[in-house]
Each structure stands twice: as structure tokens, then as C-alpha cells.
Design an enzyme around this catalytic site. Structure first.
Site, PDB file in Angstrom:
ATOM      1  N   ASP A 155      34.392  16.190  57.518  1.00  0.00           N
ATOM      2  CA  ASP A 155      34.706  15.041  56.670  1.00  0.00           C
ATOM      3  C   ASP A 155      33.499  14.688  55.793  1.00  0.00           C
ATOM      4  O   ASP A 155      32.354  14.913  56.183  1.00  0.00           O
ATOM      5  CB  ASP A 155      35.076  13.850  57.573  1.00  0.00           C
TER       6      ASP A 155
ATOM      7  N   ARG B 214      32.682  15.454  64.589  1.00  0.00           N
ATOM      8  CA  ARG B 214      33.206  14.871  63.352  1.00  0.00           C
ATOM      9  C   ARG B 214      32.040  14.444  62.481  1.00  0.00           C
ATOM     10  O   ARG B 214      31.152  13.717  62.933  1.00  0.00           O
ATOM     11  CB  ARG B 214      34.118  13.673  63.632  1.00  0.00           C
TER      12      ARG B 214
ATOM     13  N   ASN C 109      46.945  15.509  54.118  1.00  0.00           N
ATOM     14  CA  ASN C 109      46.241  15.880  52.879  1.00  0.00           C
ATOM     15  C   ASN C 109      47.193  16.320  51.752  1.00  0.00           C
ATOM     16  O   ASN C 109      46.806  16.319  50.587  1.00  0.00           O
ATOM     17  CB  ASN C 109      45.227  17.003  53.126  1.00  0.00           C
TER      18      ASN C 109
HETATM   19  C1  FPP Z   1      37.385  15.960  54.122  1.00  0.00           C
HETATM   20  O1  FPP Z   1      36.562  15.452  53.125  1.00  0.00           O
HETATM   21  C2  FPP Z   1      37.579  17.363  53.964  1.00  0.00           C
HETATM   22  C3  FPP Z   1      38.773  17.932  53.647  1.00  0.00           C
HETATM   23  C4  FPP Z   1      40.007  17.182  53.394  1.00  0.00           C
HETATM   24  C5  FPP Z   1      38.919  19.357  53.498  1.00  0.00           C
HETATM   25  C6  FPP Z   1      37.897  20.204  54.166  1.00  0.00           C
HETATM   26  C7  FPP Z   1      37.777  21.392  53.330  1.00  0.00           C
HETATM   27  C8  FPP Z   1      36.689  22.145  53.151  1.00  0.00           C
HETATM   28  C9  FPP Z   1      35.434  21.939  53.880  1.00  0.00           C
HETATM   29  C10 FPP Z   1      36.693  23.224  52.165  1.00  0.00           C
HETATM   30  C11 FPP Z   1      37.759  24.237  52.336  1.00  0.00           C
HETATM   31  C12 FPP Z   1      37.734  24.880  53.671  1.00  0.00           C
HETATM   32  C13 FPP Z   1      37.873  26.209  53.881  1.00  0.00           C
HETATM   33  C14 FPP Z   1      37.892  26.727  55.272  1.00  0.00           C
HETATM   34  C15 FPP Z   1      38.003  27.162  52.802  1.00  0.00           C
HETATM   35  P1  FPP Z   1      37.126  14.271  52.249  1.00  0.00           P
HETATM   36  O2  FPP Z   1      37.609  14.838  50.972  1.00  0.00           O
HETATM   37  O3  FPP Z   1      38.155  13.497  53.001  1.00  0.00           O
HETATM   38  O4  FPP Z   1      35.837  13.425  52.054  1.00  0.00           O
HETATM   39  P2  FPP Z   1      35.745  11.843  51.862  1.00  0.00           P
HETATM   40  O5  FPP Z   1      36.302  11.215  53.115  1.00  0.00           O
HETATM   41  O6  FPP Z   1      34.295  11.609  51.694  1.00  0.00           O
HETATM   42  O7  FPP Z   1      36.552  11.514  50.626  1.00  0.00           O
END
Ligand code: FPP
Length: 252
Positions: free
Chosen positions: A19, A187, A67
Site C-alpha cells: 500500500d 502491510r 480496485n
Molecule cells: C496500493 O497503493 C497498491 C495497489 C492498489 C496496487 C499494487 C500494485 C503494484 C505494487 C504494482 C503492480 C504489481 C505487480 C505485481 C505488477 P494505493 O494506490 O492504494 O496507494 P495509496 O493508498 O497511497 O493511494
């Protein structure tokens, strides 16, 4: 960084809620997708580190069912990143004998992602050093509902009797069937939530929550999580003494 030789009791299965990509990008005045792009680099370094240490299974929460509700351009960009990542990592997975698995409602993924995923899973299936398990379009509650539906169907078909259903029988119908439960659940970005991740499987996982945003989760930060895990006493609901003697009896 050198891998610490002090690490003795390693978790067999590490699960991670990655995250903080969005916040990482916002802090730098960048579009959110740049945060996800930086997050992929962390995926790469963390998987490498886990492989070097000899961790058997790593499950990464890469895309939740929830998501899908994000703006379409962000969803599209995440799917493109997934395809790019899988294409770039295949050689490394083969070289390091890593087997790819995926859990979640994979039918919902765009066709290209589904195909690359299927091909990578098939081509790495014979690898036995480590399992990299990507949670994609994954939700813990719907995984449980799906398992309940399967059990009901098996009962209706006369293949299973309701009284035969116990925790193991249910666990066998989850996406994670055959995998050990996560010993350590990390996390990043400081939220104290499970966010619908591995609800059944994480019953006894040790939780490690760090304020570090996922793109900044370095090897050093990963080692800190593992060192913290080593200090924990896992009792699985028993008192210390009982747990120690059951470990001695099992020779662990
Ligand atoms: C949460 O950060 C992360 C995600 C929703 C996606 C995780 C994806 C990756 C690390 C990249 C793709 C993965 C692979 C395996 C190719 P957020 O966007 O919710 O962050 P925030 O809470 O700060 O907005």
C-alpha cells in the site's frame, strides 16, 4: 545489502499488502501511475530478497476486487504494468526456479493479462525453489463465498456429506489450496486493516505494519520485518509452555 546470517527462524510464507503507491507519487507531485511503476521495482527487489533468503512462498496483494472501482485509466495502467512485469520477469523466474501462481477472480482480468499470466504460470510450473503468488482481482469474502458454493454443490451431487466439512475441507476449496497459511503478513503505509486479504488464511499470521510507503520498502525494511517476526512468540491460542512442548513433540 548483505543478507543477515542472524536470520534463523524464517517465515515459510510471507504475504504483503503493498500500500502507499498513490501517496508516494502525490508527495512528489507525480501522477498515481508513477507510484505504481515505482511499486513494481519494489516488487522485483522484495521477491529477489525473499528468494535469496529461502522463503518458500510470497503472496502479494497486487489488485483487489475493490480496485476495479478505481478510475478506468488507473485500472488500465495497473493491468499494463502487470503484463509488462510478467514479460520482464519470466527469465528471472526461470533462472531462479520461481513458480508463479495467481489467486482471485482471474476471469475478470483483460484478455492480454489473462494470457500472459496463464503462459507464465505454465512455463514456471516445474520450478520448486519458491512460489510467487499474485493476488489479482482478489477478495477474501468472495473467496469464502465461492468455497461455500463449491461445498454446497459437492453435497448436492452426493460427493460430500455436510458432516465431513471441517476447516481443512473448506481450506481445500480456497484459491490457496495446497499453500501453507501466511506466517507473516506485512502491510506498508501504516494502515491497520486487512482490506479483505486472506481472511481465512491469516487467522494466526503475525502482523507487521510499517509506515513506509510501498515504493520505499527497501530490502533493509524487509529485513526489519523479518527480524521483528523472529522476536515474536507464536502460541496459536495455547499458553507458552504448552506450545513449546507441542513444538518439541513435532521436532520443530
Ligand atoms: C496500493 O497503493 C497498491 C495497489 C492498489 C496496487 C499494487 C500494485 C503494484 C505494487 C504494482 C503492480 C504489481 C505487480 C505485481 C505488477 P494505493 O494506490 O492504494 O496507494 P495509496 O493508498 O497511497 O493511494
Amino acid at each position: 545489502m548483505l543478507i543477515s546470517s542472524e536470520l534463523t527462524k524464517l517465515p515459510a510464507h510471507v504475504a504483503i499488502i503493498m500500500d502507499g503507491n498513490g501517496r508516494w507519487a502525490r508527495k512528489r507531485g507525480l501522477p498515481r501511475i508513477m507510484g505504481h511503476r515505482a511499486g513494481v521495482k519494489t516488487v522485483r527487489s522484495t521477491v529477489r530478497c525473499a528468494r535469496e533468503l529461502g522463503i518458500s512462498v510470497m503472496t502479494l496483494y497486487a489488485f483487489s476486487q475493490e480496485n476495479w472501482g478505481r478510475p478506468p485509466d488507473e485500472v488500465g495502467a495497473l493491468m499494463d504494468l502487470l503484463v509488462e512485469y510478467l514479460r520482464q520477469e519470466l527469465d528471472e523466474m526461470l533462472g531462479n526456479r520461481i513458480s508463479l501462481r495467481a489467486i482471485g477472480d482471474l476471469q475478470r482480468l483483460p484478455e492480454e493479462a489473462r494470457l500472459v499470466l496463464k503462459e507464465t504460470i505454465e512455463r514456471t510450473a516445474g520450478n520448486s525453489e519458491m512460489i510467487l503468488n499474485l493476488a489479482l482481482s482478489y477478495g477474501g469474502r468472495s473467496e469464502l463465498a465461492r468455497a461455500a458454493r463449491r461445498l454446497a454443490e459437492e453435497c448436492l451431487k452426493g460427493r460430500l456429506r455436510p458432516e465431513e466439512i471441517d476447516e481443512d475441507v473448506l481450506a481445500d476449496r480456497l484459491y490457496t489450496s495446497g499453500l501453507p497459511d501466511p506466517d507473516l503478513l506485512i502491510r506498508t503505509s501504516g494502515e491497520y486493516r486487512l482490506s479483505n486479504f486472506l481472511l481465512f488464511q491469516a487467522a494466526y499470521s503475525e502482523l507487521y505494519i510499517t509506515p513506509v510507503l510501498w515504493p520505499d520498502f527497501s530490502r533493509e525494511e524487509f529485513m526489519k520485518a523479518l527480524e521483528e517476526y523472529q522476536k515474536r512468540e507464536r502460541r496459536f491460542g495455547l499458553i507458552s509452555q504448552q506450545h513449546l512442548s507441542s513444538c518439541t513433540a513435532r521436532g520443530s
